[in-house]
Design a protein around this motif. Structure first.
Motif, PDB file in Angstrom:
ATOM      1  N   LEU A   1       0.824  -1.202   0.000  1.00 32.06           N
ATOM      2  CA  LEU A   1       0.000   0.000   0.000  1.00 32.06           C
ATOM      3  C   LEU A   1       0.862   1.257   0.000  1.00 32.06           C
ATOM      4  O   LEU A   1       0.477   2.285  -0.574  1.00 32.06           O
ATOM      5  N   GLU A   2       2.015   1.190   0.635  1.00 28.72           N
ATOM      6  CA  GLU A   2       2.934   2.328   0.586  1.00 28.72           C
ATOM      7  C   GLU A   2       3.471   2.529  -0.829  1.00 28.72           C
ATOM      8  O   GLU A   2       3.627   3.666  -1.293  1.00 28.72           O
ATOM      9  N   GLN A   3       3.764   1.435  -1.532  1.00 27.22           N
ATOM     10  CA  GLN A   3       4.210   1.553  -2.920  1.00 27.22           C
ATOM     11  C   GLN A   3       3.099   2.092  -3.808  1.00 27.22           C
ATOM     12  O   GLN A   3       3.353   2.842  -4.757  1.00 27.22           O
ATOM     13  N   ALA A   4       1.863   1.724  -3.498  1.00 28.84           N
ATOM     14  CA  ALA A   4       0.737   2.285  -4.247  1.00 28.84           C
ATOM     15  C   ALA A   4       0.655   3.791  -4.025  1.00 28.84           C
ATOM     16  O   ALA A   4       0.343   4.549  -4.954  1.00 28.84           O
ATOM     17  N   ALA A   5       0.929   4.245  -2.814  1.00 26.04           N
ATOM     18  CA  ALA A   5       0.925   5.680  -2.533  1.00 26.04           C
ATOM     19  C   ALA A   5       2.033   6.388  -3.310  1.00 26.04           C
ATOM     20  O   ALA A   5       1.858   7.508  -3.782  1.00 26.04           O
ATOM     21  N   VAL A   6       3.194   5.727  -3.451  1.00 28.25           N
ATOM     22  CA  VAL A   6       4.273   6.287  -4.259  1.00 28.25           C
ATOM     23  C   VAL A   6       3.796   6.508  -5.692  1.00 28.25           C
ATOM     24  O   VAL A   6       4.149   7.490  -6.344  1.00 28.25           O
ATOM     25  N   ALA A   7       2.971   5.605  -6.190  1.00 30.75           N
ATOM     26  CA  ALA A   7       2.448   5.716  -7.548  1.00 30.75           C
ATOM     27  C   ALA A   7       1.225   6.610  -7.630  1.00 30.75           C
ATOM     28  O   ALA A   7       0.653   6.772  -8.706  1.00 30.75           O
ATOM     29  N   GLY A   8       0.785   7.209  -6.505  1.00 26.60           N
ATOM     30  CA  GLY A   8      -0.294   8.182  -6.542  1.00 26.60           C
ATOM     31  C   GLY A   8      -1.625   7.728  -5.996  1.00 26.60           C
ATOM     32  O   GLY A   8      -2.562   8.518  -5.941  1.00 26.60           O
ATOM     33  N   HIS A   9      -1.748   6.466  -5.578  1.00 27.50           N
ATOM     34  CA  HIS A   9      -3.028   5.972  -5.081  1.00 27.50           C
ATOM     35  C   HIS A   9      -3.211   6.296  -3.599  1.00 27.50           C
ATOM     36  O   HIS A   9      -2.252   6.290  -2.828  1.00 27.50           O
ATOM     37  N   THR A  10      -4.435   6.524  -3.199  1.00 24.20           N
ATOM     38  CA  THR A  10      -4.738   6.629  -1.776  1.00 24.20           C
ATOM     39  C   THR A  10      -5.303   5.319  -1.236  1.00 24.20           C
ATOM     40  O   THR A  10      -5.422   5.152  -0.022  1.00 24.20           O
ATOM     41  N   ALA A  11      -5.651   4.405  -2.102  1.00 25.11           N
ATOM     42  CA  ALA A  11      -6.159   3.090  -1.710  1.00 25.11           C
ATOM     43  C   ALA A  11      -5.960   2.156  -2.893  1.00 25.11           C
ATOM     44  O   ALA A  11      -5.605   2.587  -3.993  1.00 25.11           O
ATOM     45  N   LEU A  12      -6.192   0.851  -2.663  1.00 23.04           N
ATOM     46  CA  LEU A  12      -6.105  -0.149  -3.728  1.00 23.04           C
ATOM     47  C   LEU A  12      -7.345  -1.023  -3.699  1.00 23.04           C
ATOM     48  O   LEU A  12      -7.872  -1.336  -2.623  1.00 23.04           O
ATOM     49  N   ASP A  13      -7.790  -1.424  -4.879  1.00 21.05           N
ATOM     50  CA  ASP A  13      -8.858  -2.431  -4.932  1.00 21.05           C
ATOM     51  C   ASP A  13      -8.368  -3.688  -4.236  1.00 21.05           C
ATOM     52  O   ASP A  13      -7.219  -4.116  -4.424  1.00 21.05           O
ATOM     53  N   LEU A  14      -9.239  -4.296  -3.453  1.00 19.37           N
ATOM     54  CA  LEU A  14      -8.845  -5.466  -2.679  1.00 19.37           C
ATOM     55  C   LEU A  14      -8.309  -6.598  -3.558  1.00 19.37           C
ATOM     56  O   LEU A  14      -7.293  -7.214  -3.213  1.00 19.37           O
ATOM     57  N   PRO A  15      -8.927  -6.926  -4.690  1.00 18.60           N
ATOM     58  CA  PRO A  15      -8.354  -7.984  -5.542  1.00 18.60           C
ATOM     59  C   PRO A  15      -6.940  -7.669  -6.010  1.00 18.60           C
ATOM     60  O   PRO A  15      -6.105  -8.564  -6.111  1.00 18.60           O
ATOM     61  N   ALA A  16      -6.666  -6.402  -6.299  1.00 18.97           N
ATOM     62  CA  ALA A  16      -5.304  -6.038  -6.725  1.00 18.97           C
ATOM     63  C   ALA A  16      -4.307  -6.253  -5.595  1.00 18.97           C
ATOM     64  O   ALA A  16      -3.196  -6.724  -5.818  1.00 18.97           O
ATOM     65  N   LEU A  17      -4.709  -5.915  -4.386  1.00 26.62           N
ATOM     66  CA  LEU A  17      -3.813  -6.086  -3.245  1.00 26.62           C
ATOM     67  C   LEU A  17      -3.528  -7.558  -2.979  1.00 26.62           C
ATOM     68  O   LEU A  17      -2.372  -7.951  -2.780  1.00 26.62           O
ATOM     69  N   THR A  18      -4.546  -8.395  -2.989  1.00 22.43           N
ATOM     70  CA  THR A  18      -4.319  -9.818  -2.723  1.00 22.43           C
ATOM     71  C   THR A  18      -3.509 -10.468  -3.848  1.00 22.43           C
ATOM     72  O   THR A  18      -2.684 -11.345  -3.592  1.00 22.43           O
ATOM     73  N   GLU A  19      -3.731 -10.021  -5.081  1.00 21.51           N
ATOM     74  CA  GLU A  19      -2.946 -10.571  -6.186  1.00 21.51           C
ATOM     75  C   GLU A  19      -1.470 -10.204  -6.029  1.00 21.51           C
ATOM     76  O   GLU A  19      -0.576 -11.032  -6.252  1.00 21.51           O
ATOM     77  N   ALA A  20      -1.195  -8.965  -5.637  1.00 18.21           N
ATOM     78  CA  ALA A  20       0.190  -8.550  -5.435  1.00 18.21           C
ATOM     79  C   ALA A  20       0.837  -9.311  -4.288  1.00 18.21           C
ATOM     80  O   ALA A  20       2.021  -9.650  -4.349  1.00 18.21           O
ATOM     81  N   LEU A  21       0.071  -9.591  -3.236  1.00 22.63           N
ATOM     82  CA  LEU A  21       0.608 -10.383  -2.131  1.00 22.63           C
ATOM     83  C   LEU A  21       0.953 -11.794  -2.601  1.00 22.63           C
ATOM     84  O   LEU A  21       1.964 -12.369  -2.196  1.00 22.63           O
ATOM     85  N   GLY A  22       0.118 -12.378  -3.444  1.00 18.82           N
ATOM     86  CA  GLY A  22       0.407 -13.700  -3.979  1.00 18.82           C
ATOM     87  C   GLY A  22       1.698 -13.737  -4.762  1.00 18.82           C
ATOM     88  O   GLY A  22       2.464 -14.703  -4.692  1.00 18.82           O
ATOM     89  N   LYS A  23       1.986 -12.666  -5.502  1.00 20.48           N
ATOM     90  CA  LYS A  23       3.220 -12.606  -6.264  1.00 20.48           C
ATOM     91  C   LYS A  23       4.442 -12.448  -5.366  1.00 20.48           C
ATOM     92  O   LYS A  23       5.571 -12.652  -5.808  1.00 20.48           O
ATOM     93  N   ARG A  24       4.204 -12.087  -4.119  1.00 20.73           N
ATOM     94  CA  ARG A  24       5.280 -11.956  -3.149  1.00 20.73           C
ATOM     95  C   ARG A  24       5.411 -13.208  -2.281  1.00 20.73           C
ATOM     96  O   ARG A  24       5.994 -13.157  -1.199  1.00 20.73           O
ATOM     97  N   ALA A  25       4.896 -14.322  -2.772  1.00 13.14           N
ATOM     98  CA  ALA A  25       5.039 -15.612  -2.094  1.00 13.14           C
ATOM     99  C   ALA A  25       4.367 -15.621  -0.723  1.00 13.14           C
ATOM    100  O   ALA A  25       4.826 -16.311   0.192  1.00 13.14           O
ATOM    101  N   VAL A  26       3.280 -14.878  -0.579  1.00 13.20           N
ATOM    102  CA  VAL A  26       2.466 -14.956   0.637  1.00 13.20           C
ATOM    103  C   VAL A  26       1.450 -16.073   0.417  1.00 13.20           C
ATOM    104  O   VAL A  26       0.597 -15.966  -0.469  1.00 13.20           O
ATOM    105  N   PRO A  27       1.503 -17.179   1.181  1.00 16.87           N
ATOM    106  CA  PRO A  27       0.649 -18.341   0.902  1.00 16.87           C
ATOM    107  C   PRO A  27      -0.844 -18.030   0.970  1.00 16.87           C
ATOM    108  O   PRO A  27      -1.611 -18.542   0.173  1.00 16.87           O
ATOM    109  N   ASP A  28      -1.272 -17.217   1.918  1.00 23.03           N
ATOM    110  CA  ASP A  28      -2.693 -16.911   2.081  1.00 23.03           C
ATOM    111  C   ASP A  28      -2.862 -15.396   2.115  1.00 23.03           C
ATOM    112  O   ASP A  28      -2.877 -14.775   3.185  1.00 23.03           O
ATOM    113  N   PRO A  29      -3.005 -14.748   0.947  1.00 16.69           N
ATOM    114  CA  PRO A  29      -3.127 -13.287   0.915  1.00 16.69           C
ATOM    115  C   PRO A  29      -4.317 -12.751   1.708  1.00 16.69           C
ATOM    116  O   PRO A  29      -4.215 -11.709   2.352  1.00 16.69           O
TER     117      PRO A  29
END
Length: 794
Positions: free
Chosen positions: A301-329
């Protein structure tokens, strides 16, 4: 416009027309890719870009950003590249959101976008040992504002509602939040549906008294303890001051208990935090560790703020967590919610022509919603801004009062139209280019003559100077900068309640307002005051998160006055066409616009130096110090680093006796995240690097020079926004073709007052970008919040 053929010798660069442009090739693409990988600007795994990232983003993380100095990369001691608040903004789709978040990962150290590593200390030098600098005051004001937002969070009676019921994962997450807020055990939340809570009315803001206190830097003992923990985990000890400042009291214990909290330090990336955790935890370090998932959720979410967002869609956040090898986003997000690190919201997806969700009855069909996750800091700042704007709109009488009637009567044309709207409304939006500034300037003059308390602020000191010129005066008094007004360094002062002592505040360069600065401005105004936001909606958006001006323009909740004053001359005609998506051929009999075709990045650098040092001064009488070079990024063979190196060698050669700088060097200084001020080096001594920025002396301590100062002959468009120069040389090497957008081109070309040279190596990519590549969307909530609070303007 004139097209110039590339000469073999050193001929005048703005004099003679020539045949059609030579074919441009991307001679600097390979070097740009190597530079990006070496600087840690884009993450690459097994030779491929990280999934979801755009190909060009993986190839070159050094593109145009919103910041000035590079931040040091923590693991190599090198310089990390800065974030691109425009080009790396993800799309509204979930997959693109996740991709852009990952693409921004290497750029967290950007000064303007997310703050340099050294910024966490929150200290800077002033003109003297006794005087508090404007930067310190501004940062302190921001800290006090965040504390105020934290107090507001404690007063919240329930989650923000702007939609109907949910089901599935979204309902589970919202239920977890409600359970935490109601005091239920975080580990076993109840997933029962909760009744929507009515939105509370806009409250009177909690105003900040003056003067603003400056928070103390971490003490030496704390920094030493943190340094020992970092050394034990194999992390650079140089991160100790930043880590101590970011984690606060007991930082060493926090790191031992949760090594992934190292991600709170700007510039640290997940793989580095994983290595630190393995060194401290040993066999206990696992990918499914709850602490890791929670920290990565916040970091994304901090990286999203760097790119200009104040929030992220929940599916986008969980998908990004999955790409970071988080087993259960999903579990990671719920853990972050339970700890209060993240907030979740449901916002109605309004369909065109449909009644607002707030106006529907319970019996009517519920509207679809989207679920957003955001950091408390930005989510609540956005809500604070909506509340403050609603208060301003509702506190102004619809009929013009005596002084306002006098101000309207004293004006004609567009300025009178603007004054009539301001007389009867608390919030008015004004759009137009550089020449349109004459209208708010006339309004300020008439209101001041009528006895009203007035002030106008701009994004940069140069903008304040140009606006004051419309009034026939110098900056100061009624004209200043946003940073100066918020810090108390300039402006009218505040009343006993902490509100600005104003009847009218005009904010120029409104597109550069991020959500936090906008909230602080709006909440500082007293009831009955008028706020005018004026700016050019076609320029690049703010360096910080949010798109305040664009969101307000999209919500018909206040009057909008479009200026009919065009920017004059061939340059005005060219830029106006770009604003509507057309790259038109413009007649430039005085060679106001010259196209210089080049074949590769090396030739682009050579021609740029020739133009700045010889051709433009000889043909137009503009000295090199009054010419700005603008290029799409920092890295690559024709980025700001390469161009500044050769321009220094040509224009002010020297050994770089102080951190690479010599007296007379042109620089840009970044006193705080989101701000860059052009200047020059005066001297250096034991106190630090002495600069002259916007006519004022500035001293940067030795330890902050690398993170806050960089050479400034060549800038990115984000660094140049808000300023104008007599001449501009815009460099478009072949490897920049994929990162050009209409707002970038509009902003870069619009920095020239008298002459524009375009070093052109992108062939048809330039007209294609102008016609098709509009600003990439940012995920924000302001429009939804305003639709709930404010009825459409009549």
């Amino acid at each position: 416009m004139t097209t110039e053929q590339t000469p073999t010798g050193d001929t005048e660069g703005a004099a003679s027309p020539a045949p059609a442009p030579a074919e441009g090739t991307s001679g600097g693409a390979t070097e740009a890719a190597r530079g990006a990988a070496g600087d840690g600007a884009a993450e690459v795994s097994a030779g491929k870009a990280e999934p979801g990232a755009h190909a060009t983003e993986a190839a070159d993380g050094d593109r145009d950003d919103a910041g000035a100095p590079d931040a040091g990369e923590p693991t190599r001691g090198g310089r990390a590249d800065e974030a691109d608040a425009s080009a790396r903004t993800p799309s509204a789709e979930a997959a693109d959101d996740a991709g852009a978040v990952s693409a921004a990962e290497g750029d967290a150290g950007g000064v303007e976008s997310g703050g340099p590593t050294a910024e966490a200390g929150g200290t800077d030098s002033a003109e003297g040992a006794k005087a508090r600098s404007e930067a310190e005051a501004e940062l302190a004001a921001q800290r006090v504002e965040r504390e105020r937002i934290a107090r507001r969070k404690a007063e919240r009676q329930g989650p923000v509602e702007s939609g109907g019921k949910l089901s599935g994962k979204a309902a589970d997450l919202l239920a977890a939040v409600r359970a935490v807020e109601s005091g239920e055990k975080a580990g076993t939340p109840s997933f029962a549906e909760a009744a929507p809570a009515p939105r509370r009315p806009a409250p009177e803001p909690v105003r900040r008294p003056e003067p603003v206190p400056v928070a103390a830097a971490p003490d030496a003992e704390t920094v030493g303890a943190v340094r020992a923990v970092l050394a034990e985990g194999g992390a650079p000890e140089a991160l100790a001051p930043q880590a101590a400042a970011a984690l606060g009291e007991g930082a060493e214990d926090t790191l031992r208990a949760d090594p992934w909290q190292l991600l709170r330090v700007a510039g640290v990336r997940p793989e580095q935090a994983d290595g630190f955790a393995r060194a401290l935890l040993g066999a206990e370090c696992r990918p499914d560790d709850e602490r890791r998932g929670r920290a990565l959720t916040v970091w994304l979410l901090e990286q999203a703020a760097v790119a200009g967002h104040t929030a992220l869609d929940l599916p986008a956040l969980t998908e990004a967590l999955g790409k970071r090898a988080v087993p259960d986003p999903d579990e990671a997000v719920q853990s972050a919610l339970a700890e209060g690190d993240v907030l979740v919201f449901q916002d109605a997806l309004e369909e065109p022509g449909a009644r607002p969700a707030a106006a529907r009855t319970d019996e009517e069909e519920e509207v679809p919603v989207r679920v957003l996750a955001g950091l408390e800091r930005y989510a609540l700042a956005e809500e604070s801004l909506a509340d403050a704007l609603a208060r301003l709109v509702n506190s102004v009488p619809k009929e013009a009062e005596g002084p306002w009637e006098a101000a309207v009567a004293a004006l004609t044309g567009g300025a009178a139209d603007l004054a009539r709207q301001v007389a009867g409304h608390g919030l008015v939006l004004h759009t137009g280019g550089e020449a349109a500034r004459a209208e708010p300037a006339a309004l300020l003059g008439a209101a001041r003559a009528a006895g009203l308390r007035v002030c106008a602020v701009c994004h940069t000191p140069d903008g304040a100077r140009r606006f004051a010129a419309h009034l026939g005066e110098q900056p100061g008094g009624a004209v200043g900068t946003v940073a100066g007004l918020l810090s108390g360094a300039s402006g009218p002062g505040r009343d006993a309640e902490g509100a600005l002592d104003l009847d009218l505040l005009i904010v120029l360069d409104a597109p550069q307002l991020d959500v936090e600065a906008a909230a602080m401005l709006a909440e500082s105004l007293p009831d009955g005051a008028r706020l005018v936001l004026s700016g050019d909606p076609a320029v690049l958006w703010s360096a910080g998160p949010g798109r305040v001006f664009a969101d307000l323009l999209a919500v018909p909740a206040c009057p909008q006055v479009a200026s009919r004053v065009p920017d004059p001359g061939p340059l005005g005609e060219l830029v106006s066409g770009i604003g509507v998506g057309e790259l038109v051929q413009v007649e430039a009999p005085g060679k106001e616009i010259v196209i210089v075709p080049v074949r590769d990045a090396g030739e682009a650098v050579h021609r740029t130096v020739q133009l700045v040092a010889d051709s433009v001064p000889r043909a137009f009488g503009v000295p090199p110090e009054e010419t700005v070079v603008i290029t799409p990024g920092h890295g690559g063979a024709a980025g700001t680093r390469a161009l500044n190196t050769v321009l220094k060698e040509r224009l002010n050669p020297g050994p770089g006796r102080f951190g690479g700088f010599d007296p007379g060097d042109r620089i840009v200084h970044s006193p705080a995240p989101g701000r860059t001020v052009p200047g020059r080096v005066v001297r250096a001594d034991a106190e630090g690097l002495h600069l002259e920025c916007a006519g004022a002396p500035v001293v940067v301590p030795r330890e902050l020079v690398e993170s806050r100062v960089r050479h400034g002959w060549a800038l990115t468009a984000h660094q140049a926004v808000g300023g104008r120069w007599p001449a501009a040389v815009v460099v478009l090497p072949g490897d920049a073709a994929d990162v050009l957008t209409r707002p970038w081109v509009y902003t870069a070309f619009g920095r020239a007052d008298r002459h524009l040279s375009v070093v052109h190596g992108v062939e048809q990519a330039l007209p294609r970008a102008v016609a098709e590549s509009v600003a990439k969307p940012r995920t924000t909530r302001l429009r939804t919040l305003l639709r709930v609070q404010l009825p459409p303007a009549g």
